[in-house]
Design a protein around this motif. Structure first.
Motif, PDB file in Angstrom:
ATOM      1  N   ARG A 721       0.833  -1.198   0.000  1.00 50.30           N
ATOM      2  CA  ARG A 721       0.000   0.000   0.000  1.00 50.30           C
ATOM      3  C   ARG A 721       0.877   1.262   0.000  1.00 50.30           C
ATOM      4  N   GLN A 722       1.996   1.194   0.759  1.00 46.76           N
ATOM      5  CA  GLN A 722       2.885   2.359   0.822  1.00 46.76           C
ATOM      6  C   GLN A 722       3.564   2.605  -0.525  1.00 46.76           C
ATOM      7  N   ILE A 723       3.945   1.505  -1.224  1.00 43.81           N
ATOM      8  CA  ILE A 723       4.548   1.662  -2.556  1.00 43.81           C
ATOM      9  C   ILE A 723       3.554   2.336  -3.502  1.00 43.81           C
ATOM     10  N   ARG A 724       2.309   1.906  -3.449  1.00 44.12           N
ATOM     11  CA  ARG A 724       1.284   2.512  -4.299  1.00 44.12           C
ATOM     12  C   ARG A 724       1.118   4.002  -3.972  1.00 44.12           C
ATOM     13  N   ASP A 725       1.088   4.323  -2.691  1.00 44.28           N
ATOM     14  CA  ASP A 725       0.914   5.731  -2.302  1.00 44.28           C
ATOM     15  C   ASP A 725       2.094   6.578  -2.752  1.00 44.28           C
ATOM     16  N   TRP A 726       3.308   6.039  -2.626  1.00 46.65           N
ATOM     17  CA  TRP A 726       4.490   6.787  -3.071  1.00 46.65           C
ATOM     18  C   TRP A 726       4.449   7.023  -4.576  1.00 46.65           C
ATOM     19  N   ASP A 727       4.016   6.006  -5.320  1.00 48.07           N
ATOM     20  CA  ASP A 727       3.948   6.163  -6.773  1.00 48.07           C
ATOM     21  C   ASP A 727       2.955   7.250  -7.141  1.00 48.07           C
ATOM     22  N   ARG A 728       1.817   7.286  -6.450  1.00 43.74           N
ATOM     23  CA  ARG A 728       0.816   8.301  -6.749  1.00 43.74           C
ATOM     24  C   ARG A 728       1.307   9.704  -6.378  1.00 43.74           C
ATOM     25  N   ALA A 729       2.211   9.778  -5.346  1.00 46.84           N
ATOM     26  CA  ALA A 729       2.746  11.071  -4.923  1.00 46.84           C
ATOM     27  C   ALA A 729       3.924  11.523  -5.781  1.00 46.84           C
ATOM     28  N   GLY A 730       4.332  10.721  -6.754  1.00 45.45           N
ATOM     29  CA  GLY A 730       5.435  11.090  -7.631  1.00 45.45           C
ATOM     30  C   GLY A 730       6.798  10.828  -7.050  1.00 45.45           C
ATOM     31  N   MET A 731       6.895   9.970  -6.050  1.00 42.00           N
ATOM     32  CA  MET A 731       8.198   9.637  -5.454  1.00 42.00           C
ATOM     33  C   MET A 731       9.028   8.816  -6.444  1.00 42.00           C
ATOM     34  N   PRO A 732      10.358   8.877  -6.339  1.00 43.20           N
ATOM     35  CA  PRO A 732      11.202   8.003  -7.172  1.00 43.20           C
ATOM     36  C   PRO A 732      10.851   6.534  -6.902  1.00 43.20           C
ATOM     37  N   GLN A 733      10.902   5.735  -7.960  1.00 37.33           N
ATOM     38  CA  GLN A 733      10.473   4.337  -7.855  1.00 37.33           C
ATOM     39  C   GLN A 733      11.606   3.480  -7.307  1.00 37.33           C
ATOM     40  N   ILE A 734      11.759   3.524  -5.992  1.00 39.46           N
ATOM     41  CA  ILE A 734      12.769   2.706  -5.323  1.00 39.46           C
ATOM     42  C   ILE A 734      12.157   1.361  -4.962  1.00 39.46           C
ATOM     43  N   ARG A 735      13.011   0.377  -4.741  1.00 40.90           N
ATOM     44  CA  ARG A 735      12.509  -0.941  -4.330  1.00 40.90           C
ATOM     45  C   ARG A 735      12.328  -0.951  -2.814  1.00 40.90           C
ATOM     46  N   VAL A 736      11.446  -1.840  -2.347  1.00 45.15           N
ATOM     47  CA  VAL A 736      11.163  -1.983  -0.917  1.00 45.15           C
ATOM     48  C   VAL A 736      11.435  -3.429  -0.523  1.00 45.15           C
ATOM     49  N   VAL A 769      11.352  -6.717  -2.861  1.00 38.98           N
ATOM     50  CA  VAL A 769      12.426  -7.674  -2.596  1.00 38.98           C
ATOM     51  C   VAL A 769      12.101  -8.378  -1.276  1.00 38.98           C
ATOM     52  N   LEU A 770      12.202  -9.692  -1.261  1.00 44.06           N
ATOM     53  CA  LEU A 770      11.960 -10.463  -0.046  1.00 44.06           C
ATOM     54  C   LEU A 770      13.294 -10.806   0.595  1.00 44.06           C
ATOM     55  N   GLU A 771      13.469 -10.422   1.870  1.00 45.18           N
ATOM     56  CA  GLU A 771      14.676 -10.771   2.608  1.00 45.18           C
ATOM     57  C   GLU A 771      14.400 -12.047   3.400  1.00 45.18           C
ATOM     58  N   ILE A 772      15.157 -13.105   3.072  1.00 38.75           N
ATOM     59  CA  ILE A 772      14.927 -14.432   3.654  1.00 38.75           C
ATOM     60  C   ILE A 772      16.234 -14.909   4.266  1.00 38.75           C
ATOM     61  N   ILE A 796       9.579 -11.573  -8.611  1.00 40.06           N
ATOM     62  CA  ILE A 796      10.019 -11.003  -7.330  1.00 40.06           C
ATOM     63  C   ILE A 796      11.452 -11.441  -7.051  1.00 40.06           C
ATOM     64  N   GLU A 797      12.287 -10.494  -6.610  1.00 41.83           N
ATOM     65  CA  GLU A 797      13.673 -10.789  -6.265  1.00 41.83           C
ATOM     66  C   GLU A 797      13.773 -11.184  -4.794  1.00 41.83           C
ATOM     67  N   VAL A 798      14.806 -11.987  -4.502  1.00 44.18           N
ATOM     68  CA  VAL A 798      15.036 -12.479  -3.142  1.00 44.18           C
ATOM     69  C   VAL A 798      16.449 -12.103  -2.719  1.00 44.18           C
ATOM     70  N   ALA A 799      16.562 -11.609  -1.476  1.00 46.33           N
ATOM     71  CA  ALA A 799      17.868 -11.299  -0.885  1.00 46.33           C
ATOM     72  C   ALA A 799      18.125 -12.292   0.246  1.00 46.33           C
ATOM     73  N   ILE A 800      19.301 -12.938   0.232  1.00 38.95           N
ATOM     74  CA  ILE A 800      19.688 -13.834   1.320  1.00 38.95           C
ATOM     75  C   ILE A 800      20.190 -12.971   2.473  1.00 38.95           C
ATOM     76  N   ASP A 801      19.440 -12.979   3.586  1.00 41.52           N
ATOM     77  CA  ASP A 801      19.735 -12.084   4.710  1.00 41.52           C
ATOM     78  C   ASP A 801      20.695 -12.763   5.677  1.00 41.52           C
ATOM     79  N   ASP A 802      21.545 -11.962   6.319  1.00 42.04           N
ATOM     80  CA  ASP A 802      22.483 -12.447   7.348  1.00 42.04           C
ATOM     81  C   ASP A 802      23.358 -13.573   6.815  1.00 42.04           C
ATOM     82  N   PHE A 803      23.795 -13.475   5.540  1.00 46.16           N
ATOM     83  CA  PHE A 803      24.580 -14.562   4.958  1.00 46.16           C
ATOM     84  C   PHE A 803      25.899 -14.705   5.717  1.00 46.16           C
TER      85      PHE A 803
END
Length: 911
Positions: A721-736, A769-772, A796-803
């Motif tokens: 929901r926050q990504i959608r709101d940022w896009d509507r507000a014209g924020m730069p399209q960063i990943r979350v 991005v999913l941190e797993i 969807i991209e995946v990040a290996i967390d605490d590797f």
């Protein structure tokens, strides 16, 4: 139908059947003859085709050979001429009138004639060579003999000329002209032969069809005339049978044996049932009887015949299987036995009243000697009436304590009372069983006892069932140990005894460590067998007076009484830890477990069973949360911690209902450009009393309660929901980036729920991005690659967390969807001075570059760390050096477009 009638019918129908067989046989014979002739004609046509093709091919081969001199063409010519010669030999042999049938047949086979048609062709050529169409065809065949011989002479001349080299163009031209002339002579005669054979076949087919048709019509007319006369005789016989059938005094029914329906009924049957003939015929036989009697009833079977007005008539049925109208029919003769049934009814009621009850019944005289018993008595005791006649029925019965029935029983009965009680009864085989016995006395007019009537039943099953229910009510069904209710009752009794003897007791609360992994890795069935083995091991460490119980899941309790001090229970607890830590083999799998034990004792830690169990549970929790595979004695502070956990459980459920959770976003900075390229969504609990709480203070409790999946789903929906709101507000399209727990990742609906959240909020998968963690990956087991592939297909991209802090499996880095590698803060803290940290981080970065993975370093708090990672080739970084985790509004202010690229200001770390 009688046997004489059946014989008469057979005698009438036999000539008709014989005549029909002759008609069918004649038609079949004529048809077979026609087929044989057609096969022969097919052979002629086939032979003509082969002969014509061989003649034409021979001409072609000879003409080409004349010009080329090729030996293979001459050989082909000879083969075709051999076919023509074979046909000619067979024809001439048959025409001579004296021939060897086998040799002629072989000649036709050499000429490639259909084998099935050879005999017919020989017969036709021998006997019907002058028949219409046949004589013209054979004459055309004979007329080509000399010309074919001429072709053979031309072939011989050409062969010699080619052999000695004397062939000339003029000779070739002359030979080809002679060949062409021969072909012009043969071809029309060959066509005439073919047309005559084809016309003859059509003519013979027409003649045969008309012959067969005429014979069939004539035979059918003769058979129909005979059938008319025979059926008239049968009809007369049937009328005589009908007169006898309808005049019988008994009801007679004819029933179809296969379908069970009534085919015919006489007048008596219709009168008894009360319906017309048309209504009765076709009804199922069993519907006219109250008890659904079947037509296959044996001789003397009794039934109740139903009338259409609802009344019943007792009848006796006899049935027999007969042949009637050409099929198997059951003939049922029904006799009215109303008078006989009335006389027998009263006697049967009296006799069956005694025999029909399930309880055993004994009728004895005034001296208690058995006079008669019912059938149930023999079934229960094994004694029949003959074995007991003259014996006292109380000889085989004793009171539960083994004593004979007291005299008070008989005196009470003599005084007009009734006796009922439990006794132990002996069977004929010497075994005994518990019996509920009721005795009454029958008196004469002077109140003297004439007979005793004893009614009894075997209550062994009822007692065993009662004992089983009592056992189930107090024991765990899986392990056989005491359940919570029984354990608390025995603990209360032990406390009462300890209070009198001024001794101590102890309650041990045992919880298996990581037992859930056994269930998840193998199966719940194997987990149940592990629990049974654990119960056995616990039982082997206890004395006979100690009590073991299972109060749920993988939690066990032990009650130790008659202790001098509470601390004496530590010895038993140490033995339990040692035996439970030993490997166990279950279903060919070696399982290694450990346990955490909490100990609470009376009178120091509580004065009742409930308190002792609760305090032992609190001590166990401390043992599990601090060390595992250890024991702890209860102290009062533990109960305060337990109450705090309980309060946290309640508050967590309320927080979900009231949406007290929020997200903070920590920027991820591109180390080269200094731009914010992504954020990590971090969960916070806005506690109404304690303020903002980080995940470390409540996630473990949420996982133990099964609430973590609901929290994860809330985080995912809120982030989308926050990504959608940022896009509507014209924020730069960063990943979350969103952290995913092992529990939610392993849920079957994880991928579907994730896709649904993206669709509902219209968020592109590339924005997420999913941190797993490696531990969460391990929890997936065999489903790891399937889940990663599903995420990859979703985009969807995946990040290996605490590797590097867990299992460090290189296999995870090759999985689909894995595109990022996060370097844990524990390796970043020592940079750039820590030699080991430098080596580890550089190795990770080199490996990530080789695999094409992006790298993100966590916990950057110093400029020196930033510079080292930048030079080492790390892509992005997070930490307090750049920014604390920010609310969405603060991040929006930071990210608003400006004339110059937005860079993060370095901030000092929190003290």
């Amino acid at each position: 139908m009688t046997s004489n009638q059946r014989r008469s019918l057979s005698q009438h129908l036999l000539p008709l059947a014989v005549a029909l067989s002759l008609v069918v046989g004649l038609v079949l014979a004529l048809t077979w003859g026609a087929l044989q002739i057609q096969v022969t004609l097919a052979g002629f046509l086939n032979g003509e085709s082969v002969w014509s093709k061989a003649q034409k091919q021979a001409v072609i081969d000879l003409e080409i050979y004349a010009q080329s001199g090729r030996a293979d063409l001459l050989a082909d010519y000879r083969k075709n001429m051999a076919v023509l010669a074979a046909d000619r030999r067979a024809r001439d042999a048959i025409a001579s009138g004296h021939f060897d049938h086998a040799k002629v047949g072989q000649s036709f086979r050499d000429a490639h004639v259909i084998p099935e048609a050879i005999d017919g062709m020989i017969f036709m050529l021998h006997y019907f060579s002058s028949a219409p169409y046949m004589n013209q065809a054979i004459a055309a065949w004979y007329s080509t003999d000399a010309t074919i011989d001429g072709l053979d002479r031309i072939a011989g001349e050409l062969q010699r000329a080619h052999a000695d080299g004397s062939i000339t163009p003029a000779m070739v031209a002359a030979a080809r002209e002679r060949i062409a002339e021969s072909n012009r002579f043969i071809e029309p005669r060959s066509n005439l032969f073919s047309s005559q054979i084809a016309d003859g076949a059509a003519w013979i087919g027409t003649v045969l069809f008309l012959t067969v048709l005429a014979a069939a019509v004539l035979a059918s007319l003769l058979w129909l005339r005979m059938a008319r006369r025979i059926l008239q005789g049968i009809r007369s016989s049937e009328e005589r049978y009908r007169l006898l059938f309808d005049s019988a005094n008994d009801a007679i029914l004819m029933i179809d044996e296969s379908r069970g329906r009534i085919l015919e009924a006489n007048h008596t049957a219709k009168a008894w049932i009360g319906c017309t003939r048309g209504l009765l015929e076709g009804r199922p036989f069993d519907t006219i009887f109250a008890d659904g009697l079947q037509p296959q009833a044996r001789r003397g079977t009794i039934g109740m015949l139903l009338t259409d007005d609802g009344k019943q008539r007792p009848v006796e049925i006899e049935s027999s299987l007969v042949t009637w109208s050409g099929r198997q029919v059951r003939q049922a003769i029904i006799r009215d036995i109303s008078e006989r049934v009335t006389m027998e009814r009263e006697r049967r009621v009296a006799a069956e009243a005694l025999a029909g009850i399930a309880e055993g019944v004994i009728i004895a005289d005034a001296e208690r000697r058995v006079v008669s018993v019912n059938a149930a008595h023999a079934e229960i005791t094994g004694f029949d009436a003959q074995a007991l006649l003259g014996r006292r029925f109380d000889e085989t019965r004793r009171m539960p304590d083994g004593e004979p029935l007291p005299e008070s029983v008989w005196s009470g009965l003599a005084g007009g009372r009734h006796w009922n009680g439990e006794v132990q009864s002996r069977r004929q085989d010497g075994s005994s069983y518990p019996e509920q016995l009721s005795i009454s006395a029958i008196r004469d007019a002077q109140h003297h006892v004439l007979h005793y009537v004893a009614v009894f039943s075997n209550i062994h099953v009822a007692k065993a069932q009662r004992q089983r229910l009592e056992y189930m009510a107090t024991h765990d069904p899986l392990t056989g140990l005491a359940n919570r209710v029984a354990f608390e009752r025995q603990a209360s009794a032990a406390i009462a005894a300890a209070s009198r003897t001024r001794t101590a007791i102890a309650v041990l609360f045992i919880d298996l460590d990581a037992f859930k992994i056994v269930n998840d890795s193998y199966s719940h069935a194997l987990g149940d067998r592990v629990l049974q083995k654990v119960a056995e091991r616990i039982g082997r460490q206890l004395s006979e007076r100690d009590v073991a119980g299972r109060i749920g899941g993988d939690e066990f309790t032990v009650l130790l009484d008659r202790l001098e001090l509470r601390e004496d229970a530590g010895v038993v607890a140490e033995r339990l830890l040692a035996c439970l830590a030993e490997p166990m083999v279950v279903d060919d799998c070696e399982i290694v477990l450990s346990a955490s034990i909490g100990i609470a004792g009376y009178p120091l830690d509580g004065g009742d069973a409930t308190t002792l169990i609760a305090n032992a549970d609190a001590a166990m929790y401390v043992a599990k949360s601090t060390e595992r595979n250890t024991l702890r004695f209860y102290t009062p502070i533990m109960q305060a911690d337990a109450r705090q956990r309980l309060q946290l459980v309640s508050e967590l459920r309320r927080a979900l209902a009231n949406e007290e959770f929020s997200l903070r976003y920590q920027p991820s900075m591109d180390l080269r450009s200094g731009r914010i390229v992504g954020v990590e969504a971090l969960l916070r609990w806005e506690h109404p009393e304690r303020g903002e709480l980080p995940p470390g203070e409540f996630v473990a409790v949420a996982e133990s309660l099964g609430l973590i999946r609901r929290i994860d789903e809330w985080v995912m929906r809120t982030a989308c929901r926050q990504i959608r709101d940022w896009d509507r507000a014209g924020m730069p399209q960063i990943r979350v980036a969103v952290n995913v727990s092992a529990r939610w990742l392993a849920h079957p609906a994880f991928v579907d729920g994730l896709g649904r959240a993206l669709r509902e909020h219209q968020v592109a998968p590339q924005r997420l991005v999913l941190e797993i963690t490696e531990g969460a990956m391990l929890g997936l087991g065999d489903d790891t690659e399937r889940t990663m592939r599903a995420l990859h297909d979703l985009g969807i991209e995946v990040a290996i967390d605490d590797f590097g802090t867990g299992y460090s499996s290189m296999a995870y880095l090759k999985l689909p969807a894995v595109t990022w590698l996060k370097i844990d803060r524990s390796f970043v803290t020592g940079l750039p001075k820590g030699v080991n940290d430098v080596a580890i981080v550089e190795a990770m970065l080199a490996m990530a570059r080789s695999l094409g993975l992006g790298t993100i370093a966590e916990g950057i708090e110093q400029e020196a760390q930033h510079q080292f990672l930048l030079k080492a080739g790390c892509d992005e970084g997070q930490g307090y050096l750049y920014s604390y985790p920010l609310p969405a509004a603060a991040l929006e202010r930071l990210m608003n477009p400006r004339p110059t690229p937005a860079r993060l200001s370095l901030v000092p770390p929190k003290p």
